[in-house]
Write an enzyme that holds these catalytic residues in place. Structure first.
Site, PDB file in Angstrom:
ATOM      1  N   ALA A 150      39.254 -32.733  -0.556  1.00 61.38           N
ATOM      2  CA  ALA A 150      40.290 -31.407  -0.792  1.00 61.38           C
ATOM      3  C   ALA A 150      41.090 -31.888  -2.105  1.00 61.38           C
ATOM      4  O   ALA A 150      41.235 -32.977  -2.443  1.00 61.38           O
ATOM      5  CB  ALA A 150      41.283 -31.159   0.205  1.00 61.38           C
ATOM      6  N   LYS A 151      41.783 -31.129  -2.523  1.00 54.68           N
ATOM      7  CA  LYS A 151      42.701 -31.245  -3.718  1.00 54.68           C
ATOM      8  C   LYS A 151      43.874 -30.095  -3.659  1.00 54.68           C
ATOM      9  O   LYS A 151      43.585 -29.085  -3.164  1.00 54.68           O
ATOM     10  CB  LYS A 151      42.192 -31.356  -5.088  1.00 54.68           C
ATOM     11  CG  LYS A 151      42.814 -32.218  -6.041  1.00 54.68           C
ATOM     12  CD  LYS A 151      42.780 -33.505  -5.506  1.00 54.68           C
ATOM     13  CE  LYS A 151      43.522 -34.602  -6.506  1.00 54.68           C
ATOM     14  NZ  LYS A 151      43.250 -36.053  -6.250  1.00 54.68           N
ATOM     15  N   GLY A 152      45.126 -30.223  -4.061  1.00 58.95           N
ATOM     16  CA  GLY A 152      46.189 -29.422  -4.360  1.00 58.95           C
ATOM     17  C   GLY A 152      46.616 -29.751  -5.552  1.00 58.95           C
ATOM     18  O   GLY A 152      46.806 -30.626  -6.225  1.00 58.95           O
TER      19      GLY A 152
ATOM     20  N   VAL B  41      42.697 -26.438  -2.456  1.00 63.27           N
ATOM     21  CA  VAL B  41      40.949 -26.155  -2.257  1.00 63.27           C
ATOM     22  C   VAL B  41      40.491 -27.125  -1.244  1.00 63.27           C
ATOM     23  O   VAL B  41      40.754 -28.606  -1.488  1.00 63.27           O
ATOM     24  CB  VAL B  41      40.214 -26.422  -3.610  1.00 63.27           C
ATOM     25  CG1 VAL B  41      38.860 -26.240  -3.434  1.00 63.27           C
ATOM     26  CG2 VAL B  41      40.853 -25.504  -4.706  1.00 63.27           C
TER      27      VAL B  41
ATOM     28  N   ASP C 279      49.235 -37.342  -5.644  1.00 62.11           N
ATOM     29  CA  ASP C 279      48.381 -37.625  -6.946  1.00 62.11           C
ATOM     30  C   ASP C 279      49.215 -37.644  -8.112  1.00 62.11           C
ATOM     31  O   ASP C 279      50.512 -38.263  -7.938  1.00 62.11           O
ATOM     32  CB  ASP C 279      47.596 -36.195  -6.605  1.00 62.11           C
ATOM     33  CG  ASP C 279      46.404 -36.700  -7.598  1.00 62.11           C
ATOM     34  OD1 ASP C 279      45.106 -37.374  -7.230  1.00 62.11           O
ATOM     35  OD2 ASP C 279      46.151 -35.990  -8.757  1.00 62.11           O
TER      36      ASP C 279
END
Ligand code: GLU
Length: 429
Positions: free
Chosen positions: A118-120, A73, A159
């Protein structure tokens, strides 16, 4: 929630207090109202720019094909390339990844580095997978989000349950497609291939810096002050070790197998040595065994939740005895719990400030990759200190000037910065 090891699992997001997107939005709305945020900008900032949902087929070691679900995202890129980690975990949901991407946006703005957020995430159980399976999963996931990745567009990092090796595979996969080596496409890489000295420790080091600043603000000494740290991974173990070295007494630590409590202090180096051999803290004899829930309510002065979201809720916030909370994790406190902690007068250093050390040194790594010139570790650490102290001070002054707590101040300051750029850029039509 799906319980499958993999398969086309799509988790249902939790509702109510523990939905991370709602938790983020409650804080956002509160800050937006206090800022009297422009209605149009408010609408823009309530929505992610882009959400990718992808099915990732992987040939498992036993010859079977499993299909995993992955997300990336991009929440907001007005201030620069999207930036944020990738997590491998069974609890990943689209709502969670979206909330974490929004938090990255505010986090980068709080410390004033030129990135968006952002992040995944991939729904999987990394501890049950072989290294070869994890590599195939990582490469296929990377290939499926290739269109957004790039040093100028979207730059992942480690992460929960991802590490330097995962970043190396992402960098290699991306570089193979581009037909040349692109180091700046990910941060948190091994130092041997363009990673930054000091990046591995940066989030924990940042937590240490804000704990020291918070103690100063509260008029509390460093020496002998008791800290409980939840999570003994890359963030918690480093924060515990560095704060112990500064004279604090680490009275409790924990990981996913449970915790240890010792009012006289735990030797962090012994705990680190123990997990080097045993992987988890379970069985470590440096104190009494406690649960992760007990740790949060233990008698201490400073509490550093450095594991996962939603551990401080309306159920236990009233029982917390610490005077300072430094959020090493993303989203450890629910919005309901915020109000209880405020009522009790607990000084909370919010996640988007407290754990921003990691992304700050990611920024330094990206700068070094693009310059092709590498800094000494003490230079990295000194520049990190400057950024963290400046950000802490700005949030503190903002909170005093507007008579709001540190979390609201951090949101207001960062939303204001993102909004200012939107105003300047206008709407492309
Ligand atoms: N995953 C880390 C965070 O939540 C680091 C992100 C990054 O360095 O891009 O802040």
């Amino acid at each position: 929630m799906e319980a499958a090891v993999s398969g086309v699992a799509v988790n249902a997001a939790p509702t109510g207090e523990t939905n991370p997107f709602e938790a983020m939005m409650q804080r956002f709305d509160h800050a937006a109202e206090l800022l009297s945020l422009d209605e149009g900008i408010y609408r823009i900032l309530r929505h992610p720019e882009k959400q990718i949902v992808t099915s990732i087929p992987v040939a498992m070691d036993n010859g079977e094909i499993e299909v995993f679900t992955g997300y990336r995202v991009l929440y907001n890129t007005s201030r620069g390339p999207a930036k944020g980690g990738i997590r491998f975990d069974m609890g990943v949901t689209l709502d969670e990844v979206t909330a974490l991407a929004a938090w990255m946006t505010w986090k980068c703005a709080v410390v004033d580095i030129p990135f968006g957020g952002a992040k995944g995430g991939v729904i999987c159980e990394p501890f049950r997978m072989s290294t070869a399976e994890l590599e195939r999963l990582t490469r296929r996931y990377t290939a499926s989000i290739l269109e957004v990745l790039g040093p100028e567009s979207d730059v992942p990092a480690p992460d929960v349950n991802t590490n330097e090796q995962v970043m190396a595979w992402i960098m290699d996969t991306y570089s193979m497609h581009k037909r040349h080596t692109v180091t700046a496409v990910v941060t948190g890489k091994p130092v041997a291939m363009g990673g930054s000295l000091g990046r591995l420790e940066a989030t924990g080091r940042g937590v240490k810096i804000v704990v020291k600043e918070a103690l100063r603000e509260m008029g509390m000494p460093l020496n002998g002050t008791r800290i409980a740290v939840q999570g003994f991974g890359n963030v918690g173990s480093v924060a515990a070790r560095l704060l112990e070295a500064e004279g604090m007494t680490v009275v409790a630590i924990s990981d996913k197998t449970g915790g240890i409590y010792n009012p006289n202090g735990i030797y962090v180096s012994e705990a680190l040595e123990y997990i080097r051999h045993n992987r988890f803290l379970e069985g470590f004899t440096g104190g009494d065994a406690i649960t992760n829930e007990d740790l949060l309510e233990i008698d201490c002065d400073v509490l550093a939740p450095c594991a996962l979201e939603n551990v401080i809720t309306r159920r236990n916030a009233g029982n917390i005895r610490a005077k300072i909370i430094a959020e090493g994790a993303n989203g450890p406190t629910t919005a309901f719990a915020d109000a209880i902690l405020e009522e009790k007068g607990v000084f909370v250093v919010p996640d988007i400030l407290a754990n921003a050390g990691g992304v700050t040194v990611s920024y330094f790594e990206w700068v070094q990759n693009r310059e092709g010139y590498y800094w000494r570790e003490d230079t990295v650490n000194e520049r990190l200190r400057e950024v963290m102290i400046r950000a802490f001070d700005q949030v503190l002054q903002y909170s005093k000037a507007h008579n709001v707590n540190m979390r609201t101040a951090a949101y207001m300051l960062s939303i204001d910065r993102v909004a200012a750029v939107h105003k300047l850029r206008g709407i492309y039509a």
